[in-house]
Enzyme design. Structure first.
Site, short mmCIF file in Angstrom:
data_model
loop_
_atom_site.label_atom_id
_atom_site.label_comp_id
_atom_site.label_asym_id
_atom_site.label_seq_id
_atom_site.Cartn_x
_atom_site.Cartn_y
_atom_site.Cartn_z
CE LYS A 80 -4.65 -8.12 -15.85
NZ LYS A 80 -5.60 -9.35 -15.72
CG LEU A 129 -2.41 -10.09 -11.86
CD1 LEU A 129 -2.07 -11.15 -13.09
CD2 LEU A 129 -2.76 -8.85 -12.31
CB SER A 155 -6.76 -8.91 -12.20
OG SER A 155 -6.65 -9.97 -13.15
CB VAL A 176 -6.88 -17.01 -14.06
CG1 VAL A 176 -6.95 -16.19 -12.64
CG2 VAL A 176 -6.51 -18.37 -13.67
N GLY A 177 -10.53 -16.21 -13.53
CA GLY A 177 -11.47 -16.47 -12.91
C GLY A 177 -12.51 -15.58 -13.19
N GLY A 178 -12.42 -14.62 -14.37
CA GLY A 178 -13.41 -13.71 -14.67
C GLY A 178 -12.51 -12.27 -14.79
CB SER A 179 -9.17 -11.23 -14.61
OG SER A 179 -8.93 -11.53 -13.47
#
EC number: 3.5.1.99
Length: 509
Positions: A80, A129, A155, A176-179
Site C-alpha cells: 500500500k 486514508l 483505504s 483504522v476503521g476497516g481499511s
C-alpha cells in the site's frame, strides 16, 4: 517466454507457489514476470497501481545468487502507498508528499525482504486514508475488478483491486476503521486486521498521526486464509522482534492454528446502527447454520449502544482536536470535495457545532451526534475519553467471557458500494470500526453472493433511522446481483492464530 504457462503459475495458491519456488521446480523469473504481466493488465483495467518498484528486478537477481530460502522466497508482493519503501513516495494521495522518497523501508517491508519476498508495486489509496473509497488527485479513481462501476473499498483499495483481480498473490495494507476489511469484502478476497501492535507499524504513515483512541493495524490480504496464515508465520519472526522491540515477541502459534477442537462462537446479525443489507444478514445466518452443522456451538451476542461508540469513541477519538490536524493536511491541496461533511465540520467553530447539534437532534439524531463529537476537546477530556474506551473494552471482554466464547461471527458491510458512495456514507463503518476501538483481531472471508431474492428484499430496506444516510445506503446497495458478500471473524486481542483458524473453518464450509 513461450514455454512458460502463465495461467498455471497464476492459478497456484500461495502455499503451493512458495513451495515450488523454494524447491526450485518453478523459476523466480517466470513467477515474477507472470505477476508483473498480470498486475499490468489489472492496473490498466482498475487503475490500482501507483508505482512500479524497479529495484525488485535487482532483488530478484540477488535472491537467485544468495539462495537464502526464506518462507516467502521469490514471492512477488504488493504494498500500500502509505507503507514506506526506501526510495519511493508514500503520498497518501497528497500532492505535497510527492517527490519525498522514504529514507528506509518500513519494518514490515524489511522483514518481507529478509523472508525472500519481492515487493514489486505500490498501490493506490484515497486522499488522507480517512475514507473507504479509493481516489485522489494524483492517481485518480481505482475501480473494483469485479464490476467497474463499484468502489474497490478503501483505504487499502489499490491492494483490494490488485489482489482481487489476481495481479498480486499477497498484499499489505493498513486498517483504522476497516481499511483492510472493506477492500477485501468488496473485492471478494480475505484479509486479516491483527491486534494493533502484533505487527510493526514502524515506517507506516497513518491518516491522523499520534491519534491513539482508535487503533490502527497493518495486515495481509490474499485470496485465501492459508495464504494469510503463511504470511503471518513469515512475519512473526526474530527479525520483526529485533527491528522493532515494541512489538511483543510472540511467534506464530501452530498449535492454536491447526487445532480441530470445536469452537464456541458468538454471533450477531445487526449492530442496530447500520441496518444490514439482506445479503449481509443472510451471509451471517447461513454461516451460523453451517458452523452448527459442522459441530460448533453458536451463541447469540447482544451488542449494545453502538451509536454511542461511533460518535463518542470513533468520531471523537479521530477528531479530538475538532479536526484541526486533519484540516492541516489538506492545506494547499486542491481536492477537498470527497471529504464533504467532515471537512466542512472541521472548519466550523465549536459554538456553531454545539448549536447545530442541538438544533438537529430531534430531526436528524445521527447528524447531531457527529457534529457534537467533532468539537475540539481539552486534554482533560481526551484523557477521560481514553479511560472510557478502556472501560468499554473491559466490559465487552467481560460479556464475551461470561458467554465463554472462543471467537465471534459478525456481519461485514457489503456488497461493494457504487463509486462515490463511501464518501457519503461515513456512518456505515460501524461494523468494522468497533474492532479498531476494541483493538481485537478481525478477519474477513467471502461466503456468498448477492441473489435476485436479496435484491428483491432490498426494496423494503428502510434503515434504523430512516434518515438521509439510510436512504443513500439503500441506493448504494442496489443492482448487485452476483457480487460477493463476506462475514467478519473476530477473536480476543493477540489471538490472531485463533482468528485465522476460525476464518479457515468458515472458508471450508
Amino acid at each position: 517466454h513461450p514455454s512458460v504457462n502463465m495461467i498455471s503459475i497464476l492459478s497456484l495458491p500461495l502455499p503451493e507457489l512458495s513451495k515450488k519456488l523454494r524447491d526450485g521446480s518453478l523459476s523466480l523469473e517466470h513467477v515474477f514476470y507472470a505477476y508483473v504481466g498480470k498486475a499490468l493488465q489489472i492496473a490498466t483495467e482498475t487503475n490500482c497501481i501507483t508505482e512500479y518498484l524497479q529495484e525488485s528486478e535487482t532483488q530478484l537477481r540477488k535472491a537467485k545468487l544468495t539462495g537464502k530460502l526464506g518462507l516467502l522466497y521469490g514471492v512477488p508482493v504488493s504494498i500500500k502507498d502509505s507503507i514506506d519503501c526506501q526510495g519511493h513516495d508514500s503520498t497518501l494521495g497528497f500532492i505535497k508528499n510527492l517527490n519525498k522518497p522514504a529514507a528506509e523501508d518500513s519494518v514490515v517491508v524489511q522483514v518481507l525482504r529478509r523472508q525472500g519476498a519481492i515487493p514489486f508495486v505500490k498501490t493506490n489509496v484515497p486522499q488522507s486514508l480517512i475514507s473507504y473509497d479509493c481516489k485522489n488527485l494524483i492517481f485518480g479513481q481505482t475501480f473494483n475488478p469485479l464490476l467497474y462501476t463499484r468502489s474497490p473499498g478503501g483505504s487499502s483499495g489499490g491492494e483490494g483491486a490488485l489482489v482481487g483481480g489476481g495481479g498480486s498473490i499477497l498484499g499489505f495494507g493498513t486498517d483504522v476503521g476497516g481499511s483492510l476489511r472493506f477492500p477485501a469484502a468488496f473485492c471478494g478476497i480475505c484479509a486479516l486486521k491483527p491486534t494493533g501492535n502484533r505487527l510493526s507499524k514502524k515506517g507506516i504513515i497513518s491518516g491522523i498521526l499520534g491519534q491513539k483512541a482508535v487503533v490502527a493495524a497493518v495486515g495481509p490480504m490474499a485470496k485465501d486464509v492459508e495464504s494469510l496464515a503463511l504470511c503471518m508465520r513469515a512475519l512473526l519472526c526474530e527479525d520483526m522482534f529485533n527491528l522493532d522491540s515494541t512489538v511483543p515477541p510472540l511467534p506464530f502459534s501452530e498449535e492454536v492454528y491447526s487445532s480441530t477442537q470445536p469452537l464456541r462462537i458468538g454471533y450477531y446479525e445487526t449492530d442496530f446502527f447500520t441496518m444490514p443489507s439482506p445479503a449481509m444478514r443472510r451471509a451471517v445466518r447461513e454461516t451460523k447454520q453451517l458452523l452448527e452443522d459442522a459441530g460448533h456451538t453458536l451463541v447469540p451476542f447482544e451488542l449494545t449502544s453502538v451509536d454511542y461508540m461511533i460518535f463518542n469513541f470513533c468520531v471523537r477519538g479521530m477528531f479530538g482536536d475538532g479536526g484541526a490536524s486533519f484540516l492541516k493536511k489538506f492545506k494547499g491541496e486542491l481536492e477537498k470535495s470527497s471529504m464533504g461533511l467532515l471537512f466542512w465540520l472541521a472548519k466550523s467553530p465549536n459554538w456553531l457545532k454545539t448549536l447545530l447539534s442541538w438544533i438537529a437532534k430531534p430531526f436528524v439524531p445521527r447528524f447531531s451526534g457527529i457534529v457534537r463529537s467533532m468539537r475540539a476537546n481539552t486534554v482533560d477530556e481526551v484523557w477521560s475519553l481514553h479511560r472510557e474506551i478502556e472501560e468499554f473494552c473491559h466490559q465487552f471482554i467481560t460479556q464475551w467471557k461470561k458467554l465463554n466464547l472462543d471467537v465471534m461471527l459478525c456481519p461485514m458491510l457489503g456488497p461493494a458500494l457504487g463509486i462515490g458512495y463511501p464518501g457519503k456514507l461515513s456512518v456505515a463503518v460501524s461494523y468494522t470500526m468497533l474492532y479498531n476501538v476494541l483493538d481485537f483481531p478481525a478477519g474477513v472471508v467471502p461466503v456468498t453472493m448477492v441473489t435476485d431474492e436479496d435484491e428483491e428484499e432490498l426494496k423494503g430496506y428502510q434503515g434504523y433511522f430512516r434518515d438521509w444516510w439510510d436512504r443513500t445506503l439503500a441506493k448504494a446497495f442496489r443492482g448487485s446481483v452476483g457480487l460477493p458478500v463476506a462475514v467478519q471473524c473476530v477473536a480476543l486481542p493477540w489471538q490472531e492464530e485463533l482468528c485465522l483458524r476460525f476464518m479457515k473453518e468458515v472458508e471450508t464450509l
